[in-house]
Design a protein around this motif. Structure first.
Motif, short mmCIF file in Angstrom:
data_model
loop_
_atom_site.label_atom_id
_atom_site.label_comp_id
_atom_site.label_asym_id
_atom_site.label_seq_id
_atom_site.Cartn_x
_atom_site.Cartn_y
_atom_site.Cartn_z
N ALA A 1 3.06 5.84 -2.87
CA ALA A 1 4.37 6.67 -3.34
C ALA A 1 4.26 6.46 -5.01
O ALA A 1 4.67 7.65 -5.58
N LEU A 2 3.82 5.60 -5.70
CA LEU A 2 3.69 5.53 -7.14
C LEU A 2 2.68 6.62 -7.83
O LEU A 2 2.94 7.15 -8.55
N ALA A 3 1.48 6.69 -6.86
CA ALA A 3 0.50 7.49 -7.14
C ALA A 3 1.03 8.72 -6.80
O ALA A 3 0.53 9.77 -7.80
N LYS A 4 1.46 9.10 -6.03
CA LYS A 4 2.13 10.55 -5.86
C LYS A 4 3.06 10.94 -6.93
O LYS A 4 3.11 12.05 -7.37
N ALA A 5 4.02 9.83 -7.21
CA ALA A 5 4.95 10.18 -8.15
C ALA A 5 4.36 10.47 -9.69
O ALA A 5 4.66 11.58 -10.28
N LEU A 6 3.39 9.74 -9.99
CA LEU A 6 2.57 9.93 -11.23
C LEU A 6 1.73 11.30 -11.14
O LEU A 6 1.89 12.09 -11.96
N HIS A 7 1.25 11.52 -9.95
CA HIS A 7 0.66 12.85 -9.92
C HIS A 7 1.66 14.06 -10.10
O HIS A 7 1.35 15.07 -10.84
N ASP A 8 2.73 14.01 -9.56
CA ASP A 8 3.86 14.92 -9.79
C ASP A 8 4.40 15.10 -11.33
O ASP A 8 4.46 16.08 -11.56
N ALA A 9 4.39 13.80 -11.64
CA ALA A 9 4.71 13.75 -13.16
C ALA A 9 3.69 14.50 -14.15
O ALA A 9 3.96 15.26 -14.95
N GLU A 10 2.39 14.12 -13.77
CA GLU A 10 1.50 14.99 -14.42
C GLU A 10 1.35 16.24 -14.21
O GLU A 10 1.26 17.24 -15.39
N GLU A 11 1.69 16.92 -13.24
CA GLU A 11 1.86 18.20 -12.63
C GLU A 11 3.01 18.77 -13.70
O GLU A 11 2.91 20.15 -14.31
N THR A 12 4.02 18.30 -13.54
CA THR A 12 5.16 18.79 -14.41
C THR A 12 4.91 18.72 -15.89
O THR A 12 5.38 19.50 -16.52
N ARG A 13 4.26 17.73 -16.20
CA ARG A 13 4.26 17.76 -17.78
C ARG A 13 3.11 18.80 -18.02
O ARG A 13 3.29 19.74 -19.10
N LEU B 1 0.80 -1.13 0.15
CA LEU B 1 -0.07 0.09 0.11
C LEU B 1 0.81 1.24 -0.05
O LEU B 1 0.58 2.24 -0.70
N ASN B 2 1.77 1.21 0.91
CA ASN B 2 2.83 2.42 0.72
C ASN B 2 3.51 2.55 -0.63
O ASN B 2 3.76 3.56 -1.05
N GLU B 3 3.93 1.54 -1.01
CA GLU B 3 4.61 1.60 -2.46
C GLU B 3 3.42 1.93 -3.55
O GLU B 3 3.82 3.00 -4.36
N MET B 4 2.24 1.64 -3.35
CA MET B 4 1.39 2.30 -4.18
C MET B 4 0.88 3.57 -4.10
O MET B 4 0.81 4.49 -4.99
#
Length: 110
Positions: A44-56, A39-42
């Motif tokens: 972290a992945l969701a947060k990284a995806l969200h950050d990547a989308e914001e950067t994009r 769950l923690n890994e998921m």
């Protein structure tokens, strides 16, 4: 096989089916459990995806702004080029008129 044996055989078969079903359910529940590390890994992945989308999205906005600026500069440069070409055309026309005038003046004196 009399009636009593038949009832006992059916009861045994139903009991075995029940035990097998319960065991299958327990195995599926055991394998489908999600650990807290997963769950923690998921998360972290969701947060990284969200950050990547914001950067994009920020990069797209920057590129659109930069494209608008460059389009404006290009339009301005094209307008300046047209003005320079018109001025050059006028200067050539005037110099041609002056050359013709000078040639006429020289022919009149000669």
């Amino acid at each position: 096989m009399n009636r009593l044996e038949f009832v006992i055989a059916i009861a045994a078969i139903l009991f075995v089916a029940f035990v097998l079903g319960w065991l299958a359910h327990w195995l599926l529940a055991r394998f489908n459990q999600v650990s807290s590390a997963d769950l923690n890994e998921m998360e972290a992945l969701a947060k990284a995806l969200h950050d990547a989308e914001e950067t994009r999205d920020q990069a797209i906005a920057y590129l659109q702004q930069r494209e608008a600026e460059l389009t404006g500069q290009l339009s301005q440069t094209e307008a300046e080029l047209r003005a320079a070409m018109d001025g050059l055309r006028e200067a050539r026309h005037e110099s041609e008129e002056l050359r013709i005038y000078i040639e006429r003046m020289n022919q009149g004196q000669g």
